[in-house]
Design a protein around this motif. Structure first.
Motif, PDB file in Angstrom:
ATOM      1  N   ARG A 181       0.815  -1.219   0.000  1.00  0.00           N
ATOM      2  CA  ARG A 181       0.000   0.000   0.000  1.00  0.00           C
ATOM      3  C   ARG A 181       0.846   1.265   0.000  1.00  0.00           C
ATOM      4  NH1 ARG A 181      -5.037   0.952   4.160  1.00  0.00           N
ATOM      5  NH2 ARG A 181      -5.611   3.072   3.486  1.00  0.00           N
ATOM      6  N   ASP A 182       1.835   1.327   0.874  1.00  0.00           N
ATOM      7  CA  ASP A 182       2.666   2.532   0.981  1.00  0.00           C
ATOM      8  C   ASP A 182       3.568   2.707  -0.235  1.00  0.00           C
ATOM      9  OD1 ASP A 182       1.550   3.091   3.441  1.00  0.00           O
ATOM     10  OD2 ASP A 182       3.098   2.011   4.554  1.00  0.00           O
ATOM     11  N   LYS A 183       4.165   1.624  -0.677  1.00  0.00           N
ATOM     12  CA  LYS A 183       5.082   1.701  -1.816  1.00  0.00           C
ATOM     13  C   LYS A 183       4.352   2.113  -3.088  1.00  0.00           C
ATOM     14  CE  LYS A 183       8.831  -0.866  -4.008  1.00  0.00           C
ATOM     15  NZ  LYS A 183       9.603  -2.140  -4.021  1.00  0.00           N
ATOM     16  N   LEU A 184       3.134   1.606  -3.271  1.00  0.00           N
ATOM     17  CA  LEU A 184       2.346   1.925  -4.470  1.00  0.00           C
ATOM     18  C   LEU A 184       1.561   3.224  -4.317  1.00  0.00           C
ATOM     19  CD1 LEU A 184       0.929  -1.630  -5.292  1.00  0.00           C
ATOM     20  CD2 LEU A 184       2.763  -0.426  -6.478  1.00  0.00           C
ATOM     21  N   LYS A 185       1.597   3.801  -3.087  1.00  0.00           N
ATOM     22  CA  LYS A 185       0.853   5.030  -2.792  1.00  0.00           C
ATOM     23  C   LYS A 185      -0.629   4.860  -3.114  1.00  0.00           C
ATOM     24  CE  LYS A 185       4.885   7.939  -3.632  1.00  0.00           C
ATOM     25  NZ  LYS A 185       5.470   9.039  -4.425  1.00  0.00           N
ATOM     26  N   ALA A 186      -1.186   3.735  -2.675  1.00  0.00           N
ATOM     27  CA  ALA A 186      -2.590   3.418  -2.913  1.00  0.00           C
ATOM     28  C   ALA A 186      -3.422   3.796  -1.691  1.00  0.00           C
ATOM     29  CB  ALA A 186      -2.753   1.937  -3.227  1.00  0.00           C
ATOM     30  N   ASP A 187      -4.618   4.307  -1.940  1.00  0.00           N
ATOM     31  CA  ASP A 187      -5.563   4.649  -0.877  1.00  0.00           C
ATOM     32  C   ASP A 187      -6.725   3.671  -0.929  1.00  0.00           C
ATOM     33  OD1 ASP A 187      -4.106   6.956  -0.062  1.00  0.00           O
ATOM     34  OD2 ASP A 187      -4.923   8.031  -1.779  1.00  0.00           O
ATOM     35  N   ILE A 188      -7.051   3.099   0.226  1.00  0.00           N
ATOM     36  CA  ILE A 188      -8.142   2.129   0.290  1.00  0.00           C
ATOM     37  C   ILE A 188      -9.205   2.641   1.252  1.00  0.00           C
ATOM     38  CG2 ILE A 188      -8.800  -0.237   0.863  1.00  0.00           C
ATOM     39  CD1 ILE A 188      -5.937  -1.078   0.186  1.00  0.00           C
TER      40      ILE A 188
ATOM     41  N   LEU B 122     -10.573   1.412  -4.151  1.00  0.00           N
ATOM     42  CA  LEU B 122      -9.118   1.474  -4.249  1.00  0.00           C
ATOM     43  C   LEU B 122      -8.755   2.623  -5.181  1.00  0.00           C
ATOM     44  CD1 LEU B 122      -6.222   0.335  -3.925  1.00  0.00           C
ATOM     45  CD2 LEU B 122      -6.735  -1.229  -5.814  1.00  0.00           C
ATOM     46  N   MET B 123      -7.885   3.522  -4.707  1.00  0.00           N
ATOM     47  CA  MET B 123      -7.523   4.695  -5.500  1.00  0.00           C
ATOM     48  C   MET B 123      -6.004   4.843  -5.563  1.00  0.00           C
ATOM     49  SD  MET B 123     -10.280   7.442  -3.967  1.00  0.00           S
ATOM     50  CE  MET B 123     -10.012   8.669  -5.236  1.00  0.00           C
ATOM     51  N   ARG B 124      -5.548   5.336  -6.705  1.00  0.00           N
ATOM     52  CA  ARG B 124      -4.125   5.645  -6.886  1.00  0.00           C
ATOM     53  C   ARG B 124      -4.036   7.019  -7.511  1.00  0.00           C
ATOM     54  NH1 ARG B 124       0.519   7.034  -7.939  1.00  0.00           N
ATOM     55  NH2 ARG B 124       2.306   5.655  -8.254  1.00  0.00           N
ATOM     56  N   ARG B 125      -3.529   7.990  -6.744  1.00  0.00           N
ATOM     57  CA  ARG B 125      -3.446   9.377  -7.198  1.00  0.00           C
ATOM     58  C   ARG B 125      -2.042   9.713  -7.697  1.00  0.00           C
ATOM     59  NH1 ARG B 125      -6.716   9.754  -2.501  1.00  0.00           N
ATOM     60  NH2 ARG B 125      -8.703  10.885  -2.832  1.00  0.00           N
TER      61      ARG B 125
ATOM     62  N   VAL C  95      -9.817  26.847 -12.446  1.00  0.00           N
ATOM     63  CA  VAL C  95     -10.110  25.921 -11.351  1.00  0.00           C
ATOM     64  C   VAL C  95      -8.936  24.959 -11.204  1.00  0.00           C
ATOM     65  CG1 VAL C  95     -11.641  24.080 -10.539  1.00  0.00           C
ATOM     66  CG2 VAL C  95     -12.592  26.091 -11.697  1.00  0.00           C
ATOM     67  N   GLY C  96      -8.405  24.836 -10.002  1.00  0.00           N
ATOM     68  CA  GLY C  96      -7.229  24.013  -9.770  1.00  0.00           C
ATOM     69  C   GLY C  96      -7.510  22.522  -9.789  1.00  0.00           C
ATOM     70  N   ILE C  97      -6.459  21.752 -10.066  1.00  0.00           N
ATOM     71  CA  ILE C  97      -6.537  20.282 -10.047  1.00  0.00           C
ATOM     72  C   ILE C  97      -5.604  19.780  -8.956  1.00  0.00           C
ATOM     73  CG2 ILE C  97      -6.076  18.157 -11.316  1.00  0.00           C
ATOM     74  CD1 ILE C  97      -6.692  19.628 -13.880  1.00  0.00           C
ATOM     75  N   LYS C  98      -6.148  19.025  -8.022  1.00  0.00           N
ATOM     76  CA  LYS C  98      -5.333  18.455  -6.951  1.00  0.00           C
ATOM     77  C   LYS C  98      -4.549  17.236  -7.429  1.00  0.00           C
ATOM     78  CE  LYS C  98      -7.856  19.842  -2.786  1.00  0.00           C
ATOM     79  NZ  LYS C  98      -8.577  19.329  -1.586  1.00  0.00           N
ATOM     80  N   SER C  99      -5.234  16.359  -8.139  1.00  0.00           N
ATOM     81  CA  SER C  99      -4.575  15.132  -8.586  1.00  0.00           C
ATOM     82  C   SER C  99      -5.368  14.492  -9.707  1.00  0.00           C
ATOM     83  CB  SER C  99      -4.423  14.140  -7.425  1.00  0.00           C
ATOM     84  OG  SER C  99      -5.704  13.713  -6.967  1.00  0.00           O
ATOM     85  N   ILE C 100      -4.714  13.542 -10.367  1.00  0.00           N
ATOM     86  CA  ILE C 100      -5.350  12.695 -11.377  1.00  0.00           C
ATOM     87  C   ILE C 100      -5.102  11.265 -10.932  1.00  0.00           C
ATOM     88  CG2 ILE C 100      -5.378  12.025 -13.807  1.00  0.00           C
ATOM     89  CD1 ILE C 100      -3.620  15.113 -13.274  1.00  0.00           C
ATOM     90  N   GLY C 101      -6.040  10.375 -11.213  1.00  0.00           N
ATOM     91  CA  GLY C 101      -5.804   9.017 -10.747  1.00  0.00           C
ATOM     92  C   GLY C 101      -6.728   7.984 -11.345  1.00  0.00           C
ATOM     93  N   VAL C 102      -6.519   6.746 -10.901  1.00  0.00           N
ATOM     94  CA  VAL C 102      -7.373   5.628 -11.294  1.00  0.00           C
ATOM     95  C   VAL C 102      -8.083   5.126 -10.046  1.00  0.00           C
ATOM     96  CG1 VAL C 102      -6.037   4.918 -13.289  1.00  0.00           C
ATOM     97  CG2 VAL C 102      -5.419   4.034 -11.046  1.00  0.00           C
TER      98      VAL C 102
END
Length: 385
Positions: A22-29, A34-37, A136-143
């Motif tokens: 989780r930490d290495k892939l920077k994934a949020d659960i 499941l999100m990856r920003r 308008v700002g963008i914080k992040s892009i992800g899957v």
């Protein structure tokens, strides 16, 4: 092995990897989500938006009324689909390579996966480009993965969105589906140009090639993908139309003798899962083409087949972007159409009443979509196991 098992194994592996690393892939659960920003693509979106902010704004001034029209069209189509569902259940699942018995749609694996990836990327970049073009700002892009449902997202700055005018929000929310429809239009032009000019010039037909044998169908275990059928019961076939025309003259239970490039096979037909009175053997295919000898001598075979595969890819880019683009404009939250519907109502209707109307419409449409999925798709999937 049923391709649904491959999908299931793939998503299980993704979840296991995400949990273990989780930490290495920077994934949020977050529960089943499941999100990856990432912030790496923000510069690219800024560069595209800054090429001509005025063009992007004015293009979406046209896109907003088109979105409203498509919103009404999507509601009409889904109601019509519900009506036909009870008359003749039609299973449809937008998973490349999954052939559901009775489904009117089969998406090839390679073309389908590329088309779905382009669909998601173009949709989210559309939101991002219009956001940046209007400050308008963008914080992040992800899957994102909702259990086994993949998607993509552009995370906008909430404070900027709150401060933005209603017209700015409408442009941003309309942009995703408008970009999808724009990509669909480009892909359709490519299909029309190449298929109407080069393909007839370069290819000639040579039977019907089996693209898929439907699991649980009469042909399962007898016919195989890639076989070329030359005739059925002595009736020459070269495309899906010729097969359907022949099957319309037969009855369920009739024995079909198929002459193929790999031998002669016998299949006992059954009734179609959606219409028991219609003859069904459970194969999908299209014209098996070969490059004409004179074309092969001039251009070789690589260029003709590259252009043919490009047509196939562009067709699925067109079809999936149309289908998903229209579906996304349904006036139900959390889809873009629901947010647009809410913003439009907010021009004249008090906020508390707007919220109630949007919530009511959303739940009605969610119920219709659920019926279409459960009544139409689940029985077909069950026949695959």
């Amino acid at each position: 092995m049923n391709i649904l098992w491959y999908y299931l194994i793939f998503f299980i592996v993704v979840w296991i990897m995400a949990i273990l690393f989780r930490d290495k892939l920077k994934a949020d659960i977050y529960g089943p989500i499941l999100m990856r920003r990432t912030k790496k693509l923000r510069g690219f979106i800024d560069a595209v938006a800054n090429t001509s902010p005025r063009f992007w704004r004015w293009s979406m001034n046209i896109g907003i009324p088109i979105s409203v029209f498509c919103m009404g069209l999507s509601v009409y189509l889904i109601i019509i689909s519900l009506q036909y569902m009870f008359q003749s259940p039609q299973a449809a699942l937008l998973l490349p390579g999954v052939d559901i018995p009775g489904s009117p749609i089969y998406i090839p694996v390679f073309s389908g996966i590329i088309a779905l990836i382009l669909l998601m990327v173009v949709h989210e970049f559309g939101h991002g480009i219009l956001a940046r073009a209007q400050g308008v700002g963008i914080k992040s892009i992800g899957v994102i993965l909702l259990a086994v449902l993949p998607g993509a997202f552009v995370e906008l700055d909430e404070e900027d969105v709150k401060k933005a005018k209603r017209s700015v929000k409408l442009r941003i929310y309309a942009a995703g589906s408008m970009f999808n429809l724009g990509l669909a239009a480009i892909a359709w032009v490519v299909v029309i140009v190449i298929s109407s000019s080069f393909v007839p010039y370069a290819f000639q037909s040579d039977g019907l090639e089996i693209a898929s044998v439907t699991p649980g169908s009469p042909s399962e275990g007898i016919l195989q993908n890639g076989m070329i059928i030359y005739n059925i019961n002595g009736h020459q076939v070269s495309n899906r139309t010729s097969v359907n025309q022949f099957l319309n003259t037969t009855h369920p239970g009739d024995v079909m003798t198929l002459v193929t490039d790999q031998g002669t096979y016998t299949v006992t037909s059954s009734g179609n899962p959606n219409n028991a009175s219609a003859t069904y053997i459970g194969i999908r295919g299209d014209t098996h083409l070969v490059v004409k000898p004179d074309v092969a001598r001039t251009y070789g075979e690589t260029i003709p087949w590259f252009l043919y595969n490009l047509v196939d890819l562009c067709y699925w880019i067109y079809a999936l972007n149309i289908m998903v683009g229209l579906f996304n404009l349904l006036p139900m939250k959390p889809l873009d159409g629901g947010i647009i519907f809410e913003e439009l109502l907010g021009y004249k209707v008090p906020e508390n009443i707007t919220a109630k109307i949007v919530s009511c419409v959303s739940w009605i449409l969610i119920g219709i979509v659920a019926i279409l999925i459960i009544y139409g798709t689940v029985p077909g999937i069950m026949q695959m196991f």
